[in-house]
Design a protein around this motif. Structure first.
Motif, PDB file in Angstrom:
ATOM      1  N   TRP A   3       0.805  -1.211   0.000  1.00 43.66           N
ATOM      2  CA  TRP A   3       0.000   0.000   0.000  1.00 43.66           C
ATOM      3  C   TRP A   3       0.848   1.275   0.000  1.00 43.66           C
ATOM      4  O   TRP A   3       0.331   2.358   0.264  1.00 43.66           O
ATOM      5  CB  TRP A   3      -0.973  -0.005   1.175  1.00 43.66           C
ATOM      6  N   GLY A   4       2.108   1.156  -0.321  1.00 43.09           N
ATOM      7  CA  GLY A   4       2.934   2.343  -0.577  1.00 43.09           C
ATOM      8  C   GLY A   4       3.817   2.798   0.556  1.00 43.09           C
ATOM      9  O   GLY A   4       4.578   3.759   0.399  1.00 43.09           O
ATOM     10  N   VAL A   5       3.736   2.156   1.717  1.00 40.85           N
ATOM     11  CA  VAL A   5       4.611   2.527   2.830  1.00 40.85           C
ATOM     12  C   VAL A   5       6.034   2.093   2.497  1.00 40.85           C
ATOM     13  O   VAL A   5       6.257   0.994   1.993  1.00 40.85           O
ATOM     14  CB  VAL A   5       4.123   1.865   4.136  1.00 40.85           C
ATOM     15  N   ARG A   6       6.995   2.952   2.791  1.00 38.21           N
ATOM     16  CA  ARG A   6       8.393   2.641   2.493  1.00 38.21           C
ATOM     17  C   ARG A   6       9.290   2.848   3.700  1.00 38.21           C
ATOM     18  O   ARG A   6      10.503   2.991   3.570  1.00 38.21           O
ATOM     19  CB  ARG A   6       8.886   3.472   1.299  1.00 38.21           C
ATOM     20  N   SER A   7       8.686   2.864   4.877  1.00 38.05           N
ATOM     21  CA  SER A   7       9.442   2.991   6.118  1.00 38.05           C
ATOM     22  C   SER A   7       8.961   1.918   7.088  1.00 38.05           C
ATOM     23  O   SER A   7       7.758   1.701   7.230  1.00 38.05           O
ATOM     24  CB  SER A   7       9.258   4.389   6.724  1.00 38.05           C
ATOM     25  N   TRP A   8       9.919   1.280   7.763  1.00 37.11           N
ATOM     26  CA  TRP A   8       9.605   0.149   8.621  1.00 37.11           C
ATOM     27  C   TRP A   8      10.512   0.214   9.844  1.00 37.11           C
ATOM     28  O   TRP A   8      11.730   0.080   9.720  1.00 37.11           O
ATOM     29  CB  TRP A   8       9.839  -1.121   7.814  1.00 37.11           C
ATOM     30  N   ILE A   9       9.930   0.471  11.011  1.00 33.81           N
ATOM     31  CA  ILE A   9      10.685   0.427  12.261  1.00 33.81           C
ATOM     32  C   ILE A   9      10.469  -0.961  12.840  1.00 33.81           C
ATOM     33  O   ILE A   9       9.380  -1.291  13.317  1.00 33.81           O
ATOM     34  CB  ILE A   9      10.248   1.528  13.230  1.00 33.81           C
ATOM     35  N   SER A  10      11.500  -1.788  12.773  1.00 33.19           N
ATOM     36  CA  SER A  10      11.338  -3.226  12.936  1.00 33.19           C
ATOM     37  C   SER A  10      12.248  -3.787  14.013  1.00 33.19           C
ATOM     38  O   SER A  10      13.476  -3.840  13.827  1.00 33.19           O
ATOM     39  CB  SER A  10      11.646  -3.927  11.605  1.00 33.19           C
ATOM     40  N   GLY A  11      11.652  -4.260  15.119  1.00 31.87           N
ATOM     41  CA  GLY A  11      12.439  -4.982  16.107  1.00 31.87           C
ATOM     42  C   GLY A  11      13.072  -6.228  15.517  1.00 31.87           C
ATOM     43  O   GLY A  11      14.177  -6.624  15.895  1.00 31.87           O
ATOM     44  N   GLY A  12      12.373  -6.839  14.559  1.00 32.77           N
ATOM     45  CA  GLY A  12      12.905  -8.021  13.892  1.00 32.77           C
ATOM     46  C   GLY A  12      14.143  -7.748  13.070  1.00 32.77           C
ATOM     47  O   GLY A  12      14.859  -8.684  12.691  1.00 32.77           O
ATOM     48  N   ALA A  13      14.420  -6.477  12.782  1.00 31.76           N
ATOM     49  CA  ALA A  13      15.623  -6.134  12.033  1.00 31.76           C
ATOM     50  C   ALA A  13      16.888  -6.350  12.856  1.00 31.76           C
ATOM     51  O   ALA A  13      17.992  -6.363  12.305  1.00 31.76           O
ATOM     52  CB  ALA A  13      15.563  -4.689  11.532  1.00 31.76           C
ATOM     53  N   ASN A  14      16.748  -6.517  14.174  1.00 36.80           N
ATOM     54  CA  ASN A  14      17.903  -6.963  14.950  1.00 36.80           C
ATOM     55  C   ASN A  14      18.357  -8.341  14.491  1.00 36.80           C
ATOM     56  O   ASN A  14      19.528  -8.695  14.632  1.00 36.80           O
ATOM     57  CB  ASN A  14      17.556  -7.010  16.437  1.00 36.80           C
ATOM     58  N   VAL A  15      17.434  -9.118  13.943  1.00 35.49           N
ATOM     59  CA  VAL A  15      17.718 -10.467  13.468  1.00 35.49           C
ATOM     60  C   VAL A  15      17.963 -10.473  11.960  1.00 35.49           C
ATOM     61  O   VAL A  15      18.891 -11.115  11.466  1.00 35.49           O
ATOM     62  CB  VAL A  15      16.552 -11.413  13.812  1.00 35.49           C
ATOM     63  N   PHE A  16      17.135  -9.728  11.202  1.00 36.89           N
ATOM     64  CA  PHE A  16      17.144  -9.768   9.734  1.00 36.89           C
ATOM     65  C   PHE A  16      17.367  -8.383   9.118  1.00 36.89           C
ATOM     66  O   PHE A  16      16.560  -7.948   8.294  1.00 36.89           O
ATOM     67  CB  PHE A  16      15.810 -10.324   9.226  1.00 36.89           C
ATOM     68  N   PRO A  17      18.401  -7.661   9.468  1.00 35.56           N
ATOM     69  CA  PRO A  17      18.556  -6.302   8.916  1.00 35.56           C
ATOM     70  C   PRO A  17      18.721  -6.283   7.400  1.00 35.56           C
ATOM     71  O   PRO A  17      18.068  -5.489   6.705  1.00 35.56           O
ATOM     72  CB  PRO A  17      19.811  -5.776   9.624  1.00 35.56           C
ATOM     73  N   GLY A  18      19.581  -7.151   6.869  1.00 32.47           N
ATOM     74  CA  GLY A  18      19.821  -7.151   5.433  1.00 32.47           C
ATOM     75  C   GLY A  18      18.631  -7.616   4.640  1.00 32.47           C
ATOM     76  O   GLY A  18      18.291  -7.051   3.591  1.00 32.47           O
ATOM     77  N   GLU A  19      17.962  -8.639   5.141  1.00 30.39           N
ATOM     78  CA  GLU A  19      16.798  -9.176   4.435  1.00 30.39           C
ATOM     79  C   GLU A  19      15.656  -8.165   4.407  1.00 30.39           C
ATOM     80  O   GLU A  19      14.962  -8.008   3.391  1.00 30.39           O
ATOM     81  CB  GLU A  19      16.334 -10.468   5.108  1.00 30.39           C
ATOM     82  N   GLN A  20      15.470  -7.450   5.499  1.00 29.41           N
ATOM     83  CA  GLN A  20      14.388  -6.480   5.534  1.00 29.41           C
ATOM     84  C   GLN A  20      14.716  -5.249   4.686  1.00 29.41           C
ATOM     85  O   GLN A  20      13.828  -4.683   4.036  1.00 29.41           O
ATOM     86  CB  GLN A  20      14.072  -6.123   6.979  1.00 29.41           C
ATOM     87  N   ALA A  21      15.979  -4.851   4.663  1.00 29.55           N
ATOM     88  CA  ALA A  21      16.379  -3.778   3.755  1.00 29.55           C
ATOM     89  C   ALA A  21      16.142  -4.191   2.306  1.00 29.55           C
ATOM     90  O   ALA A  21      15.694  -3.391   1.471  1.00 29.55           O
ATOM     91  CB  ALA A  21      17.847  -3.412   3.981  1.00 29.55           C
ATOM     92  N   ALA A  22      16.413  -5.465   2.005  1.00 31.50           N
ATOM     93  CA  ALA A  22      16.175  -5.963   0.652  1.00 31.50           C
ATOM     94  C   ALA A  22      14.692  -5.958   0.304  1.00 31.50           C
ATOM     95  O   ALA A  22      14.318  -5.725  -0.856  1.00 31.50           O
ATOM     96  CB  ALA A  22      16.745  -7.379   0.513  1.00 31.50           C
ATOM     97  N   MET A  23      13.831  -6.207   1.301  1.00 26.43           N
ATOM     98  CA  MET A  23      12.386  -6.137   1.052  1.00 26.43           C
ATOM     99  C   MET A  23      11.962  -4.732   0.637  1.00 26.43           C
ATOM    100  O   MET A  23      11.165  -4.564  -0.297  1.00 26.43           O
ATOM    101  CB  MET A  23      11.610  -6.557   2.305  1.00 26.43           C
ATOM    102  N   ILE A  24      12.484  -3.731   1.340  1.00 22.05           N
ATOM    103  CA  ILE A  24      12.159  -2.345   0.972  1.00 22.05           C
ATOM    104  C   ILE A  24      12.625  -2.063  -0.449  1.00 22.05           C
ATOM    105  O   ILE A  24      11.892  -1.480  -1.268  1.00 22.05           O
ATOM    106  CB  ILE A  24      12.819  -1.355   1.955  1.00 22.05           C
ATOM    107  N   ASN A  25      13.838  -2.471  -0.773  1.00 20.39           N
ATOM    108  CA  ASN A  25      14.375  -2.216  -2.118  1.00 20.39           C
ATOM    109  C   ASN A  25      13.550  -2.933  -3.179  1.00 20.39           C
ATOM    110  O   ASN A  25      13.304  -2.379  -4.263  1.00 20.39           O
ATOM    111  CB  ASN A  25      15.833  -2.658  -2.189  1.00 20.39           C
ATOM    112  N   ALA A  26      13.118  -4.160  -2.888  1.00 21.34           N
ATOM    113  CA  ALA A  26      12.294  -4.892  -3.849  1.00 21.34           C
ATOM    114  C   ALA A  26      10.961  -4.182  -4.073  1.00 21.34           C
ATOM    115  O   ALA A  26      10.465  -4.106  -5.210  1.00 21.34           O
ATOM    116  CB  ALA A  26      12.061  -6.321  -3.355  1.00 21.34           C
TER     117      ALA A  26
END
Length: 291
Positions: free
Chosen positions: A198-221
């Motif tokens: 739905w167009g959001v491009r910002s994610w404050i994610s506690g899970g990024a302590n575990v998956f920082p690169g993967e979640q950054a890749a999700m935003i880029n995708a």
């Protein structure tokens, strides 16, 4: 303040003597930046801010600021049980050179909607820094109502809301409201693909302590419109994210930091370490993750 991308509410590492481990904290910041995150949030809920004394809070904020070196967005969590406490913490972040603040409704007091609006307005008037509101009713007992968000979005330095209610219908209503100069930020890790769609491009994610690169890749995708990749990344992480959301979130976030070769240590009371069997189950789940 730039909020696009994944912003990590970073854990606060403790050593074997239950002291803040600034060396491990510095290593985590460096690892997360290397893996492509867009920002670091210090002294958030995942950072166990409530378990830090004032000297430790100053140490953590200063350490993260020094480690970031201006490379990504730097946000300080400034939650307090009172409005005045939040203002004091906002001034502390200002003095340290932070880019912005994240602020929830005070816990325990259960303010009404007019009181919630007054709380955020008073803090906003007391600081020059931009504020991201944090809506997490499961933590604080009350929700920042839709109309309150609309009213508060008119304040120039209230620039967005981290939406962690778990109610995506509410989140979608805020997204579709198109409030000028105001951003809806994903705060539910298991709903991230929905927010991105739905167009959001910002994610404050506690899970990024575990998956920082993967979640950054999700935003880029998502930015590239590659929804098959978004789905693939989300599907891979989802079992771990669901396990974290099911309970013992902070303990599991710290265990997950071992993926980066960094020991974040134990949690502090009132939280307790995971029982050995639960820790082993979560570690096995992490080891099953395949990108």
């Amino acid at each position: 303040m730039k909020t696009q991308g994944v912003l990590v509410p970073i854990v606060t590492p403790f050593d074997a003597d239950n002291k803040v481990d600034l060396q491990a904290l510095t290593k985590l910041v460096e690892s997360f930046i290397e893996q492509g995150v867009g920002g670091i949030v210090a002294c958030g809920t995942t950072g166990e801010y409530y378990a830090l004394d004032e000297d430790e809070r100053q140490q953590v904020l200063a350490c993260v600021k020094d480690a970031v070196k201006g490379r990504v967005t730097l946000i300080a969590g400034v939650n307090g049980l009172s409005t005045q406490e939040a203002i004091g913490r906002a001034h502390q972040a200002e003095a340290l050179g932070y880019d912005g603040l994240m602020l929830a409704t005070p816990a325990y007091s259960l303010p009404g909607q007019a009181e919630i609006v007054a709380h955020f307005r008073t803090v906003a008037q007391a600081t020059k820094l931009p504020i991201v509101m944090y809506n997490f009713p499961a933590r604080v007992g009350v929700e920042i109502g839709f109309e309150a968000v609309v009213e508060l979005s008119k304040i120039p330095n209230i620039v967005g809301i981290k939406e962690s209610s778990g109610n995506f219908s509410r989140a979608l209503a805020l997204i579709k409201a198109g409030l000028p100069g105001f951003e809806v930020i994903c705060g539910c890790d298991d709903q991230a693909a929905d927010f991105l769609f739905w167009g959001v491009r910002s994610w404050i994610s506690g899970g990024a302590n575990v998956f920082p690169g993967e979640q950054a890749a999700m935003i880029n995708a998502a930015l590239e419109g590659n929804w098959d990749e978004v789905k693939s990344l989300m599907s891979g992480m989802l079992p771990v994210i669901q396990a974290m959301e099911s309970g013992d979130y902070n303990q599991k976030a710290k265990l997950g930091c071992r993926r980066h070769g960094i020991d974040a240590g134990p949690v502090r009371q009132p939280l307790l370490p995971l029982p050995d069997a639960d820790a082993q189950d979560f570690s096995r789940l992490l080891n099953q993750y395949r990108r």
